[in-house]
Design a protein around this motif. Sequence first.
Motif, PDB file in Angstrom:
ATOM      1  N   GLU A 151      61.304  62.572  76.416  1.00 61.21           N
ATOM      2  CA  GLU A 151      61.398  61.280  75.799  1.00 61.21           C
ATOM      3  C   GLU A 151      59.975  60.832  75.500  1.00 61.21           C
ATOM      4  OE1 GLU A 151      63.637  58.350  77.886  1.00 61.21           O
ATOM      5  OE2 GLU A 151      64.078  59.596  79.354  1.00 61.21           O
ATOM      6  N   ARG A 152      59.709  60.156  74.505  1.00 59.00           N
ATOM      7  CA  ARG A 152      58.455  59.481  74.079  1.00 59.00           C
ATOM      8  C   ARG A 152      58.221  58.018  73.923  1.00 59.00           C
ATOM      9  NH1 ARG A 152      57.681  63.892  75.725  1.00 59.00           N
ATOM     10  NH2 ARG A 152      56.705  65.572  74.948  1.00 59.00           N
ATOM     11  N   PRO A 153      57.282  57.379  74.486  1.00 55.84           N
ATOM     12  CA  PRO A 153      57.230  56.247  74.426  1.00 55.84           C
ATOM     13  C   PRO A 153      57.339  55.378  73.234  1.00 55.84           C
ATOM     14  CG  PRO A 153      55.021  57.046  74.759  1.00 55.84           C
ATOM     15  CD  PRO A 153      56.087  58.099  74.917  1.00 55.84           C
ATOM     16  N   ALA A 154      57.019  56.099  72.024  1.00 60.30           N
ATOM     17  CA  ALA A 154      57.166  55.454  70.711  1.00 60.30           C
ATOM     18  C   ALA A 154      58.548  55.170  70.238  1.00 60.30           C
ATOM     19  CB  ALA A 154      56.576  56.441  69.691  1.00 60.30           C
ATOM     20  N   ALA A 155      59.230  56.189  70.762  1.00 64.62           N
ATOM     21  CA  ALA A 155      60.740  55.897  70.342  1.00 64.62           C
ATOM     22  C   ALA A 155      61.568  55.176  71.706  1.00 64.62           C
ATOM     23  CB  ALA A 155      61.426  57.259  70.228  1.00 64.62           C
ATOM     24  N   ALA A 156      60.949  54.805  72.746  1.00 65.27           N
ATOM     25  CA  ALA A 156      61.666  54.061  73.542  1.00 65.27           C
ATOM     26  C   ALA A 156      61.800  52.713  73.627  1.00 65.27           C
ATOM     27  CB  ALA A 156      61.130  54.509  75.006  1.00 65.27           C
ATOM     28  N   ALA A 157      63.010  51.924  73.982  1.00 69.69           N
ATOM     29  CA  ALA A 157      62.973  50.560  73.850  1.00 69.69           C
ATOM     30  C   ALA A 157      62.453  50.164  75.071  1.00 69.69           C
ATOM     31  CB  ALA A 157      64.666  50.262  73.953  1.00 69.69           C
ATOM     32  N   GLN A 158      62.409  50.675  76.218  1.00 66.03           N
ATOM     33  CA  GLN A 158      61.743  50.224  77.326  1.00 66.03           C
ATOM     34  C   GLN A 158      61.295  51.726  77.912  1.00 66.03           C
ATOM     35  OE1 GLN A 158      64.069  49.257  81.092  1.00 66.03           O
ATOM     36  NE2 GLN A 158      63.215  47.171  80.709  1.00 66.03           N
ATOM     37  N   TRP A 159      59.644  51.307  78.365  1.00 68.89           N
ATOM     38  CA  TRP A 159      59.078  52.441  78.842  1.00 68.89           C
ATOM     39  C   TRP A 159      58.442  51.983  80.282  1.00 68.89           C
ATOM     40  CZ3 TRP A 159      59.030  57.273  77.646  1.00 68.89           C
ATOM     41  CH2 TRP A 159      58.087  58.171  77.958  1.00 68.89           C
ATOM     42  N   GLY A 160      58.334  53.297  81.057  1.00 69.74           N
ATOM     43  CA  GLY A 160      57.666  52.928  82.361  1.00 69.74           C
ATOM     44  C   GLY A 160      58.118  51.987  83.377  1.00 69.74           C
ATOM     45  N   VAL A 161      59.499  51.673  83.722  1.00 68.94           N
ATOM     46  CA  VAL A 161      59.992  50.877  84.630  1.00 68.94           C
ATOM     47  C   VAL A 161      60.803  51.553  85.558  1.00 68.94           C
ATOM     48  CG1 VAL A 161      61.648  48.777  84.673  1.00 68.94           C
ATOM     49  CG2 VAL A 161      60.190  48.886  82.905  1.00 68.94           C
ATOM     50  N   GLU A 162      60.711  51.326  86.779  1.00 66.36           N
ATOM     51  CA  GLU A 162      61.438  52.007  87.926  1.00 66.36           C
ATOM     52  C   GLU A 162      62.625  51.516  88.078  1.00 66.36           C
ATOM     53  OE1 GLU A 162      62.318  54.594  89.700  1.00 66.36           O
ATOM     54  OE2 GLU A 162      60.312  54.829  90.560  1.00 66.36           O
ATOM     55  N   ARG A 163      63.445  52.475  88.377  1.00 67.79           N
ATOM     56  CA  ARG A 163      65.045  52.127  88.781  1.00 67.79           C
ATOM     57  C   ARG A 163      64.638  51.125  90.034  1.00 67.79           C
ATOM     58  NH1 ARG A 163      65.478  57.722  89.094  1.00 67.79           N
ATOM     59  NH2 ARG A 163      66.339  57.315  91.379  1.00 67.79           N
ATOM     60  N   GLU A 164      66.020  50.358  90.084  1.00 66.42           N
ATOM     61  CA  GLU A 164      65.865  48.993  91.157  1.00 66.42           C
ATOM     62  C   GLU A 164      65.924  49.702  92.699  1.00 66.42           C
ATOM     63  OE1 GLU A 164      68.501  44.764  92.332  1.00 66.42           O
ATOM     64  OE2 GLU A 164      69.024  46.187  90.325  1.00 66.42           O
ATOM     65  N   GLU A 165      66.923  50.720  92.800  1.00 64.45           N
ATOM     66  CA  GLU A 165      66.793  51.249  94.012  1.00 64.45           C
ATOM     67  C   GLU A 165      65.324  51.615  94.757  1.00 64.45           C
ATOM     68  OE1 GLU A 165      68.432  54.406  91.462  1.00 64.45           O
ATOM     69  OE2 GLU A 165      68.399  52.392  91.481  1.00 64.45           O
ATOM     70  N   ARG A 166      64.423  51.746  93.735  1.00 61.76           N
ATOM     71  CA  ARG A 166      63.312  52.530  94.231  1.00 61.76           C
ATOM     72  C   ARG A 166      62.000  51.300  94.107  1.00 61.76           C
ATOM     73  NH1 ARG A 166      63.115  57.383  95.544  1.00 61.76           N
ATOM     74  NH2 ARG A 166      60.817  57.389  95.882  1.00 61.76           N
ATOM     75  N   TRP A 167      62.469  49.991  93.971  1.00 59.51           N
ATOM     76  CA  TRP A 167      61.462  48.838  93.793  1.00 59.51           C
ATOM     77  C   TRP A 167      60.721  48.626  95.131  1.00 59.51           C
ATOM     78  CZ3 TRP A 167      64.627  44.466  91.316  1.00 59.51           C
ATOM     79  CH2 TRP A 167      64.575  44.638  89.782  1.00 59.51           C
ATOM     80  N   GLY A 168      59.525  48.274  94.979  1.00 61.48           N
ATOM     81  CA  GLY A 168      58.821  47.989  96.296  1.00 61.48           C
ATOM     82  C   GLY A 168      59.477  46.750  97.235  1.00 61.48           C
ATOM     83  N   VAL A 169      58.946  46.851  98.453  1.00 60.72           N
ATOM     84  CA  VAL A 169      59.465  45.663  99.274  1.00 60.72           C
ATOM     85  C   VAL A 169      58.049  44.814  99.689  1.00 60.72           C
ATOM     86  CG1 VAL A 169      60.607  45.314 101.380  1.00 60.72           C
ATOM     87  CG2 VAL A 169      61.595  46.937  99.943  1.00 60.72           C
ATOM     88  N   LEU A 170      58.403  43.522  99.501  1.00 61.99           N
ATOM     89  CA  LEU A 170      57.555  42.531 100.041  1.00 61.99           C
ATOM     90  C   LEU A 170      58.221  41.992 101.419  1.00 61.99           C
ATOM     91  CD1 LEU A 170      54.954  40.704  99.510  1.00 61.99           C
ATOM     92  CD2 LEU A 170      56.328  39.177  98.098  1.00 61.99           C
ATOM     93  N   SER A 171      57.340  42.036 102.485  1.00 63.70           N
ATOM     94  CA  SER A 171      57.810  41.424 103.717  1.00 63.70           C
ATOM     95  C   SER A 171      56.890  40.369 104.224  1.00 63.70           C
ATOM     96  CB  SER A 171      57.768  42.654 104.928  1.00 63.70           C
ATOM     97  OG  SER A 171      58.644  43.598 104.545  1.00 63.70           O
ATOM     98  N   THR A 172      57.324  39.287 104.547  1.00 64.91           N
ATOM     99  CA  THR A 172      56.535  37.954 104.636  1.00 64.91           C
ATOM    100  C   THR A 172      57.407  37.321 105.782  1.00 64.91           C
ATOM    101  OG1 THR A 172      57.565  36.641 102.992  1.00 64.91           O
ATOM    102  CG2 THR A 172      55.487  37.963 102.531  1.00 64.91           C
ATOM    103  N   ALA A 173      56.974  36.021 106.167  1.00 63.19           N
ATOM    104  CA  ALA A 173      57.537  35.132 107.172  1.00 63.19           C
ATOM    105  C   ALA A 173      59.006  34.754 106.663  1.00 63.19           C
ATOM    106  CB  ALA A 173      56.836  33.990 107.488  1.00 63.19           C
ATOM    107  N   ALA A 174      58.997  34.582 105.262  1.00 64.85           N
ATOM    108  CA  ALA A 174      60.282  34.331 104.688  1.00 64.85           C
ATOM    109  C   ALA A 174      61.331  35.372 104.477  1.00 64.85           C
ATOM    110  CB  ALA A 174      59.886  33.772 103.204  1.00 64.85           C
ATOM    111  N   GLY A 175      60.889  36.608 104.940  1.00 57.55           N
ATOM    112  CA  GLY A 175      61.787  37.875 104.957  1.00 57.55           C
ATOM    113  C   GLY A 175      61.339  38.647 103.994  1.00 57.55           C
ATOM    114  N   GLU A 176      62.294  39.696 103.829  1.00 57.14           N
ATOM    115  CA  GLU A 176      62.000  40.859 102.847  1.00 57.14           C
ATOM    116  C   GLU A 176      62.547  40.377 101.581  1.00 57.14           C
ATOM    117  OE1 GLU A 176      63.368  44.592 104.638  1.00 57.14           O
ATOM    118  OE2 GLU A 176      61.472  44.584 105.676  1.00 57.14           O
ATOM    119  N   ARG A 177      62.086  40.848 100.576  1.00 54.81           N
ATOM    120  CA  ARG A 177      62.811  40.918  99.255  1.00 54.81           C
ATOM    121  C   ARG A 177      62.127  42.008  98.408  1.00 54.81           C
ATOM    122  NH1 ARG A 177      59.391  38.675  95.039  1.00 54.81           N
ATOM    123  NH2 ARG A 177      57.656  37.580  95.711  1.00 54.81           N
TER     124      ARG A 177
END
Length: 342
Positions: free
Chosen positions: A258-284
């Motif tokens: 694939e090439r970025p010039a021809a992609a509708a969306q580029w450089g976005v990670e799949r949801e199952e690999r998103w980072g996790v923010l942990s605070t007093a309000a919990g994890e998200r």
Amino acid sequence: MRIGLVGYGAGGRLFHLPYIQAAAEWRIAGVVTRSPARRAQLVEEAPGVPAFDSLDDLLDAGVDAVVTSTPPGTRRELVLRALARGAHVVADKPFAPHLSGARELADAARAAGRVLTVFQNRRWDTDLVTLRGALESGALGTPWRAELVLDQDDPGTLESGPDDGLLRDLGAHVVDQAIQLFGPVARFDGHLDWLDVDGGRVDVGFALGLHHGSGVYSAVSASKLGRRSERRMVVYGSEGSYASRMHDVQFDRIMAGERPAAAAQWGVEREERWGVLSTAAGERRVPSAAGDYSAFYRGLHAALAEGAPLPVRLDEALHTIAVLDAARESDARGRSIEVETA
């Protein structure tokens, strides 16, 4: 504006050309490569873009800027020649093996009245861009310390020359990332893993401790011989922590054809690999930002044509080289090193 590429190995083909093609502000004036096989690849991947035998031939054709994507040992002469002939220059990292050599190239750029910048493309890695957004949101409070790991199971790409080694390869990236997040480094602790290769020693892994002037401590490490691949970013702050293990999503898609010039969306990670923010309000989970190396080339054009800030300033690149020098000195002397002002 017209830009030329010097070198069409893996760096030129996979990390430069696709992103220059995706930046509509640039016209590719030509590629320097003598290899018949690589010239055939160029015809397939960039139809109509001419191949040249030498940097001088490319410069004679007329360019505003050149990109040097050749082995580190050839970089100095190419940068100096391009500057002397009036071209702006993008150098692959590290643009010099030591701070003294980096200063020589910086002085040459100033004397020529040309721009010299360094392709620190991993500033636009998906995981780093997402982490930066989490920090800027204030959700972590005051950042205290961080861990950045960039392990690759890729021993075949280790370079073993006297000015090579993993510190100058992946180290130039991960150190630059830490500096971008937390500011300049004041003091440094370094450990390098050494291997005897072809009668000499080469560093094949590292674990570095960066004491930033901002008060943040970051631990960065990498290996290509550990038989594991991992990208990990963890930041601890006064309000919680953020952790991610995203893939190298841009490279994965390039390798898939694939090439970025021809992609509708580029450089976005799949949801199952998103980072996790942990605070007093919990994890998200924190939605992935879009990483895009072509932002470097768009920013370069804006700097040259409109006077905007460079995407990678030369003083920043010099500071990264100073930190890498401190790493080698710290490892050799077994103690903390104050980082020399670039």
